[in-house]
Design a protein around this motif. Structure first.
Motif, short mmCIF file in Angstrom:
data_model
loop_
_atom_site.label_atom_id
_atom_site.label_comp_id
_atom_site.label_asym_id
_atom_site.label_seq_id
_atom_site.Cartn_x
_atom_site.Cartn_y
_atom_site.Cartn_z
N LEU A 21 -5.10 -3.65 -4.44
CA LEU A 21 -3.74 -3.19 -4.71
C LEU A 21 -3.16 -3.88 -5.93
CD1 LEU A 21 -2.52 -3.17 -1.02
CD2 LEU A 21 -2.62 -1.15 -2.50
N TYR A 71 -1.40 4.18 7.13
CA TYR A 71 -1.50 2.91 6.40
C TYR A 71 -1.99 1.79 7.30
CZ TYR A 71 0.66 5.29 2.52
OH TYR A 71 0.89 6.18 1.49
N LEU A 121 -6.92 1.94 5.20
CA LEU A 121 -6.85 1.40 3.85
C LEU A 121 -8.17 0.79 3.41
CD1 LEU A 121 -3.31 -0.18 4.09
CD2 LEU A 121 -3.92 1.94 2.93
N LEU A 160 -0.73 8.77 1.79
CA LEU A 160 -1.88 8.64 2.68
C LEU A 160 -1.46 9.04 4.10
CD1 LEU A 160 -3.60 5.28 1.61
CD2 LEU A 160 -4.11 7.61 0.86
N HIS A 188 -3.09 -2.61 -9.66
CA HIS A 188 -2.16 -1.58 -10.12
C HIS A 188 -0.88 -2.15 -10.72
CE1 HIS A 188 -4.38 1.81 -8.22
NE2 HIS A 188 -4.78 0.85 -7.40
N HIS A 196 -10.08 3.82 2.42
CA HIS A 196 -9.54 4.40 1.19
C HIS A 196 -9.95 3.60 -0.04
CE1 HIS A 196 -6.73 6.58 -1.40
NE2 HIS A 196 -6.33 5.40 -1.85
N ALA A 197 -9.90 2.27 0.07
CA ALA A 197 -10.24 1.41 -1.07
C ALA A 197 -11.74 1.18 -1.19
CB ALA A 197 -9.52 0.07 -0.92
N THR A 247 2.02 1.78 -3.46
CA THR A 247 0.97 1.97 -4.45
C THR A 247 0.20 3.27 -4.24
OG1 THR A 247 0.71 -0.43 -4.46
CG2 THR A 247 -1.01 0.84 -5.56
N TRP A 248 -0.16 3.56 -3.02
CA TRP A 248 -0.95 4.74 -2.69
C TRP A 248 -0.09 5.67 -1.84
CZ3 TRP A 248 -5.18 0.91 -0.82
CH2 TRP A 248 -5.89 0.42 -1.93
N LYS A 249 0.76 6.40 -2.48
CA LYS A 249 1.71 7.26 -1.76
C LYS A 249 0.99 8.46 -1.14
CE LYS A 249 5.51 5.99 -4.88
NZ LYS A 249 6.15 5.06 -3.97
N ALA A 283 0.83 -1.21 0.00
CA ALA A 283 0.00 0.00 0.00
C ALA A 283 0.86 1.25 0.00
CB ALA A 283 -0.93 -0.01 1.21
#
Length: 200
Positions: free
Chosen positions: A168, A131, A136, A128, A171, A139-140, A124-126, A121
């Motif tokens: 995740l 974590y 998460l 946030l 991506h 977020h997702a 992939t999702w810088k 994560a």
């Protein structure tokens, strides 16, 4: 990504009794097959620990000493857990914790690889603010209405982590790209470091 090419993969979660190091009170292992969690073949074990569950930890996962009083001890279920895990890849959130506890309880077990959704994560999702698993999940926008038990139980957290992992994984174009971002250094499955060039 073509999920049919993925190796055997189990999303795991463990809960402990609050001792240091912890004794196991619950283990869950949820297979990912054909790009989705396969709850029909999931493994879940409740365990009566040798040392009672601390009140603080019991308030978190709800597994009190009374709940566990008639459950088997680890020695009784260890071979079943080891057989279920086999040599599959495993996936967990903050995986070094779950892997560390399980490998201490199963010293002869070694998975093919260890995927960490926390590490994945972050890659992939810088940016946030957090974590943590709850952050998460939000977020997702994961739909966990069919999750077993409740948050902080191993069965729920393995179910949630499986859907987080699949979100995740979208991506990444290949399994190789995915695991390159997801395996913490030093854990099974991590690529060997490039040998240093020797100048002679």
């Amino acid at each position: 990504m073509n999920t049919s090419t993925w190796p055997e993969l189990l999303v795991i979660d463990v809960e402990g009794n609050g001792a240091n190091p912890p004794d196991l009170v619950e283990v869950a292992a949820l297979p990912i097959r054909n790009g989705r969690p396969d709850t029909s073949t999931a493994g879940a074990w409740l365990i009566r620990p040798p040392i009672g569950v601390s009140p603080f930890v019991a308030r978190i996962h709800g597994l009190t000493n009374a709940v566990l009083a008639n459950e088997p001890t680890w020695d009784t279920v260890a071979s079943d857990v080891a057989k279920h895990l086999g040599e599959s890849w495993i996936c967990a959130h903050n995986a070094h914790v779950d892997y560390g506890v399980l490998s201490r309880h199963l010293p002869n077990w070694r998975p093919a690889g260890v995927i960490d959704t926390l590490r994945l994560a972050r890659a992939t999702w810088k940016g946030l603010p957090s974590y943590k698993l709850d952050t998460l999940i939000a977020h997702a926008e994961l739909d966990l209405t069919r999750a077993p038990a409740q948050r902080h139980r191993a069965t729920f957290d393995a179910y949630a982590t499986s859907y987080l992992f699949l979100a995740l994984a979208e991506h990444y174009p290949t399994w190789e790209a995915l695991i390159a971002a997801a395996i913490p250094p030093g854990l099974p499955g991590a690529p060997e470091p490039e040998p240093e060039e020797t100048l002679w």
